[in-house]
Scaffold this motif. Structure first.
Motif, short mmCIF file in Angstrom:
data_model
loop_
_atom_site.label_atom_id
_atom_site.label_comp_id
_atom_site.label_asym_id
_atom_site.label_seq_id
_atom_site.Cartn_x
_atom_site.Cartn_y
_atom_site.Cartn_z
N GLN A 1 18.47 100.26 93.53
CA GLN A 1 18.27 99.79 94.90
C GLN A 1 18.48 98.28 94.99
OE1 GLN A 1 14.63 101.20 96.62
NE2 GLN A 1 14.86 99.94 98.45
N GLU B 1 18.83 104.40 97.56
CA GLU B 1 18.75 103.68 98.85
C GLU B 1 19.91 102.69 99.00
OE1 GLU B 1 16.64 104.31 101.23
OE2 GLU B 1 14.95 105.31 100.28
N THR C 1 21.98 101.88 101.28
CA THR C 1 22.23 101.13 102.52
C THR C 1 21.08 100.17 102.85
OG1 THR C 1 21.33 102.95 103.81
CG2 THR C 1 23.70 102.91 103.53
N ALA C 2 20.03 100.17 102.02
CA ALA C 2 18.89 99.30 102.30
C ALA C 2 19.35 97.85 102.34
CB ALA C 2 17.82 99.48 101.22
N GLN D 1 27.37 98.76 105.49
CA GLN D 1 27.15 100.20 105.35
C GLN D 1 28.46 100.97 105.48
OE1 GLN D 1 23.86 101.77 107.55
NE2 GLN D 1 22.53 100.07 107.02
N THR E 1 17.73 108.57 99.80
CA THR E 1 17.51 107.79 101.02
C THR E 1 16.31 108.32 101.79
OG1 THR E 1 18.58 106.98 103.04
CG2 THR E 1 19.10 109.23 102.39
N HIS E 2 15.68 107.44 102.55
CA HIS E 2 14.68 107.96 103.49
C HIS E 2 15.28 108.00 104.89
CE1 HIS E 2 13.96 103.57 103.57
NE2 HIS E 2 13.88 103.80 104.86
N ASP E 3 16.60 107.74 104.99
CA ASP E 3 17.30 107.71 106.27
C ASP E 3 17.92 109.08 106.56
OD1 ASP E 3 19.11 107.38 108.34
OD2 ASP E 3 19.82 105.42 107.66
#
Ligand code: ADP
Ligand code: ADP
Length: 228
Positions: free
Chosen positions: A85, A163, A165-166, A173, A194-196
């Motif tokens: 990350q 993650e 794109t964090a 992105q 991801t959490h997205d």
């Protein structure tokens, strides 16, 4: 055919946090799999196992049919590339070029092969013009691209991104998504944590949902419908 198979994996940190509680899952070869779940679900802990940085305390992991163990650590790391990350945990050499060359050199590849891999990888991520720059003089997004190039240059079968794109702006992105599309065309398996949920729904062809150290669901995108 599954390139990754995790069975009943447990992991406890030294402070006794039980981060993985008998998690099982599989990643089909050639898939674009999204590993989704809230912060603290155990995603990062799991990914560190898939690259043999953490070794199973209980349960098993197979990558391309090879059991992850102290004896297979190096072999596993050549098959599975992990993009952390935070690129500051990964990018440490004097120049971007040296950083990307580190993995291929460590694999014992010849000098010409290393040069061509480094060039291809830096060009793929759009960082060739920065090859002589010190990574600590690069922006976060640029460092991230160098970290990705370092993994690509090792030509692993599976590329894992934690993650990815964090902290990237929308332009960053988009660039990342193009890079991932390029890997996929080369027949690589990609696993993205991801959490997205929107990102997962847009990008993945397979979804694994984890929570509190366990798998809640595995399947196609239909798993994400009405989950927002
Ligand atoms: P995620 O990546 O899904 O956010 P993590 O794998 O980072 O989840 O964390 C899973 C659980 O393990 C959390 O409860 C977290 O607080 C804990 N944890 C993560 N790293 C450590 C560590 N180094 N020491 C102790 N507990 C940790
Ligand atoms: P040496 O002859 O000192 O071993 P190398 O040619 O291996 O030198 O690399 C020296 C430095 O030149 C590298 O650290 C890298 O920054 C740069 N470099 C090496 N090969 C290339 C290349 N093909 N394209 C651009 N820069 C390169």
């Amino acid at each position: 055919e599954n390139i990754i198979e995790v069975k009943d994996l447990h992991y406890r940190y030294k402070d006794d946090t039980h981060a993985l509680k008998g998690i099982s899952l599989s990643v089909p070869k050639g898939s674009r799999t999204a590993l989704v779940g809230p912060n603290g679900a155990g995603k990062s802990t799991l990914l560190l196992h898939l690259n043999a940085i953490n070794l199973p305390q209980q349960g098993s992991i197979k990558v391309a049919g090879i059991e992850v163990s102290p004896a297979t650590e190096k072999e596993i790391r050549n098959k599975v590339g992990l993009v952390f990350q935070d690129p500051d945990d990964q990018v440490f050499a004097m120049t971007a070029w040296d950083d990307v060359a580190f993995g291929p050199l460590n694999m014992g590849l010849g000098r010409d092969e290393v040069k061509s891999r480094v060039e291809d990888a830096l060009k793929l991520v759009g960082m060739w013009e920065f090859k002589d720059k010190a990574p600590h003089h690069l922006s976060f997004g640029q460092k991230k691209r160098v970290a990705i190039a370092g993994v690509v240059a090792m030509d692993p079968e599976v590329i894992i991104l934690d993650e990815p794109t964090a902290y990237l702006d929308p332009g960053g992105q988009d660039v990342l998504m193009e890079i991932l599309a390029g890997f996929h065309k080369r027949g690589k398996t990609i696993l993205l944590a991801t959490h997205d949920m929107d990102l997962a729904a847009e990008w993945a062809d397979r979804i694994i949902v984890i929570k509190s150290g366990r798998t809640l669901a595995e399947g196609g995108k239909e798993l994400l419908v009405n989950k927002d």
